[in-house]
Design a protein around this motif. Structure first.
Motif, PDB file in Angstrom:
ATOM      1  N   TYR A 173      -5.632  -4.066  -5.320  1.00 53.02           N
ATOM      2  CA  TYR A 173      -6.306  -4.182  -6.613  1.00 53.02           C
ATOM      3  C   TYR A 173      -6.057  -2.934  -7.447  1.00 53.02           C
ATOM      4  CZ  TYR A 173     -10.060  -4.020 -10.077  1.00 53.02           C
ATOM      5  OH  TYR A 173     -10.765  -3.912 -11.241  1.00 53.02           O
ATOM      6  N   SER A 174      -5.750  -3.128  -8.719  1.00 51.59           N
ATOM      7  CA  SER A 174      -5.605  -2.020  -9.657  1.00 51.59           C
ATOM      8  C   SER A 174      -6.449  -2.296 -10.892  1.00 51.59           C
ATOM      9  CB  SER A 174      -4.148  -1.832 -10.076  1.00 51.59           C
ATOM     10  OG  SER A 174      -4.051  -0.959 -11.184  1.00 51.59           O
ATOM     11  N   ARG A 175      -7.277  -1.337 -11.264  1.00 50.50           N
ATOM     12  CA  ARG A 175      -8.117  -1.485 -12.453  1.00 50.50           C
ATOM     13  C   ARG A 175      -7.304  -1.414 -13.743  1.00 50.50           C
ATOM     14  NH1 ARG A 175      -9.236   3.726 -14.673  1.00 50.50           N
ATOM     15  NH2 ARG A 175      -8.372   5.406 -13.400  1.00 50.50           N
TER      16      ARG A 175
ATOM     17  N   GLU B  21     -13.474  -8.625   1.685  1.00 46.98           N
ATOM     18  CA  GLU B  21     -13.757  -8.002   0.399  1.00 46.98           C
ATOM     19  C   GLU B  21     -13.077  -8.762  -0.732  1.00 46.98           C
ATOM     20  OE1 GLU B  21     -15.190  -5.534  -2.567  1.00 46.98           O
ATOM     21  OE2 GLU B  21     -15.875  -5.929  -0.507  1.00 46.98           O
TER      22      GLU B  21
ATOM     23  N   GLU C 114       0.591   4.022  -2.914  1.00 46.11           N
ATOM     24  CA  GLU C 114       0.182   5.371  -2.544  1.00 46.11           C
ATOM     25  C   GLU C 114       1.219   6.399  -2.993  1.00 46.11           C
ATOM     26  OE1 GLU C 114      -2.003   8.547  -1.151  1.00 46.11           O
ATOM     27  OE2 GLU C 114      -2.565   6.476  -1.608  1.00 46.11           O
TER      28      GLU C 114
ATOM     29  N   GLN D 167       0.824  -1.207   0.000  1.00 44.63           N
ATOM     30  CA  GLN D 167       0.000   0.000   0.000  1.00 44.63           C
ATOM     31  C   GLN D 167       0.859   1.257   0.000  1.00 44.63           C
ATOM     32  OE1 GLN D 167      -2.730   0.340   3.284  1.00 44.63           O
ATOM     33  NE2 GLN D 167      -3.638   2.245   2.509  1.00 44.63           N
TER      34      GLN D 167
ATOM     35  N   LEU E 126      -7.916  -4.142  -0.194  1.00 52.55           N
ATOM     36  CA  LEU E 126      -9.034  -5.015   0.175  1.00 52.55           C
ATOM     37  C   LEU E 126      -8.647  -5.892   1.363  1.00 52.55           C
ATOM     38  CD1 LEU E 126      -9.964  -6.285  -3.409  1.00 52.55           C
ATOM     39  CD2 LEU E 126     -10.717  -4.194  -2.280  1.00 52.55           C
TER      40      LEU E 126
ATOM     41  N   ASP F 263      -4.205   4.725  -9.708  1.00 53.14           N
ATOM     42  CA  ASP F 263      -5.017   4.506  -8.515  1.00 53.14           C
ATOM     43  C   ASP F 263      -5.107   3.016  -8.182  1.00 53.14           C
ATOM     44  OD1 ASP F 263      -6.460   4.048 -10.821  1.00 53.14           O
ATOM     45  OD2 ASP F 263      -8.371   4.610  -9.940  1.00 53.14           O
ATOM     46  N   TYR F 264      -5.616   2.727  -6.991  1.00 49.29           N
ATOM     47  CA  TYR F 264      -5.653   1.353  -6.500  1.00 49.29           C
ATOM     48  C   TYR F 264      -6.671   1.248  -5.377  1.00 49.29           C
ATOM     49  CZ  TYR F 264      -3.209   3.175  -2.448  1.00 49.29           C
ATOM     50  OH  TYR F 264      -2.893   3.886  -1.328  1.00 49.29           O
ATOM     51  N   GLN F 265      -6.916   0.017  -4.941  1.00 50.49           N
ATOM     52  CA  GLN F 265      -7.777  -0.238  -3.786  1.00 50.49           C
ATOM     53  C   GLN F 265      -7.093  -1.238  -2.864  1.00 50.49           C
ATOM     54  OE1 GLN F 265     -11.819  -1.401  -4.859  1.00 50.49           O
ATOM     55  NE2 GLN F 265     -11.690  -0.193  -6.734  1.00 50.49           N
TER      56      GLN F 265
END
Length: 383
Positions: free
Chosen positions: A158-160, A141, A123, A119, A137, A133-135
């Protein structure tokens, strides 16, 4: 006196551009060059050559790249964003589907420490470029999105921007599209020498001598030998990766991950290893065992899956892992391309890099990918 290039008679062995190397990097560049209307030949080796393209995991990956060099993350993102159109064009021109999908990708973390470290890296990249961007989880989740994921995992990033494709179908489509546009593919023509002439190059192979106004060195590990012939440095070394392939399984994994990805046919590729073993593209039982164990830790249902194939392949690595794209200062018209992300960057190579090599404007993003970064005065900028 040698006649200007435009006045010399064209022959079957005369081309606008000769590309040395018929792997994913070379063929993406050759296809892009052919799209500019240039007469292009690709000189390739035989089946005993080290071929990273045929041992590729198939990821189109952006997540986490560029921690020490933001332009690398941005270059990967540019290519990922172009991949949909790139794959559609190949499919339209050849009928061969590269099997491209971009559902986003997961980096699975077994420990909280891994999750926190990942992370922090993502970031730091997002702060410098919002497109990266990323998430983050947690396990609940993660398992909502991938029910087969282990309940023992700490979570995932996660990265789109991430996706995957079939490397072999992509390579086949590039070959067919290149030749459909008039490109000449010459197997068993390993390049042994590149001789600069006045305004042109003689490209000597094991089967013939070709003449071209421009030459592109995309011969993987062979670039170390060919580069100095035209005043170009190629600081590269092999790094072996091993891959295991399971039998075909019922669909359970809709997203690519760094340890496993399921193909459309149902088989699962397991990977993510790195070994400094020189020019040895074999396999080792202990490495295979480690790959299988980490995949099982992530997806317990793999415990009973049968492994049907395994192989090793050599990545082409520079000292910092970043690509090198340069034109020779002493012999203009000679270019070198060094890259271990042949799948991820295929679209950018065809769409952005090839037009420059054909004589167009040099993209500014390439400033970060020259060998000057390895000099003492600039090395601190990339550490």
């Amino acid at each position: 006196m040698t006649a200007p290039a435009q006045q010399r008679p064209r022959t079957a062995r005369t081309f606008d551009v000769v590309v040395a190397g018929g792997g994913l990097v070379g063929m993406a560049l050759a296809y892009g060059l052919a799209r500019t209307g240039r007469r292009v030949a690709v000189c390739d080796g035989d089946d005993t050559a080290y071929r990273a393209a045929r041992g590729n995991f198939g990821l189109i990956w952006v997540q986490g790249k560029g921690g020490r060099c933001l332009p690398y993350a941005q270059w990967s993102l540019v290519s990922s964003q172009r991949w949909g159109t790139f794959a559609a064009q190949l499919r339209c021109e050849t009928g061969v589907d590269p099997c491209f999908e971009r559902p986003g990708g997961f980096e699975l973390c077994e420990t909280v420490q891994q999750l926190d470290e990942g992370q922090r890296l993502l970031e730091s990249l997002r702060e410098r470029d919002a497109g990266l961007d990323y998430q983050v989880l947690d396990n609940a989740e993660l398992r909502r999105r991938i029910p087969a994921a282990s309940s023992e995992l700490a979570g995932a990033l996660y990265s789109r921007n991430d996706g995957h494709a079939n490397p072999l179908f992509t390579l086949r489509a590039l070959h067919e599209a290149f030749q459909a546009r008039g490109g000449v593919y010459l197997p068993r023509h390993d390049v042994t020498e590149v001789i600069p002439r006045s305004g042109r190059f003689d490209i000597v192979t094991t089967a013939a001598t070709l003449e071209a106004e421009r030459v592109v060195l995309a011969a993987g590990l062979g670039n170390a030998r060919l580069g100095p012939m035209v005043g170009l440095d190629a600081p590269i070394a092999p790094l072996r990766g091993q891959i295991l392939v399971t039998e075909k399984l019922a669909p359970f994994l809709d997203y690519p991950t760094l340890v496993a990805r399921q193909t459309r046919e149902g088989s699962v590729l397991l990977g993510d290893s790195a070994e400094n073993v020189g020019l040895n593209d074999g396999v080792r039982r202990d490495v295979m065992s480690d790959i299988a164990q980490r995949a099982q830790n992530a997806f317990p249902l793999l415990a009973n899956a049968r492994i049907v194939r395994a192989w090793g392949a050599l990545r082409i690595m520079t000292p910092d892992g970043l690509p090198v794209y340069e034109e020779s200062q002493t012999h203009p018209g000679a270019f070198i391309a060094i890259c271990h992300s042949g799948v991820t960057l295929a679209a950018a190579h065809a769409d952005v890099l090839a037009p420059w090599m054909a004589g167009g404007a040099r993209p500014e993003v390439l400033d970060a990918f020259t060998t000057t970064r390895f000099t003492a005065s600039s090395v601190n900028q990339h550490v």
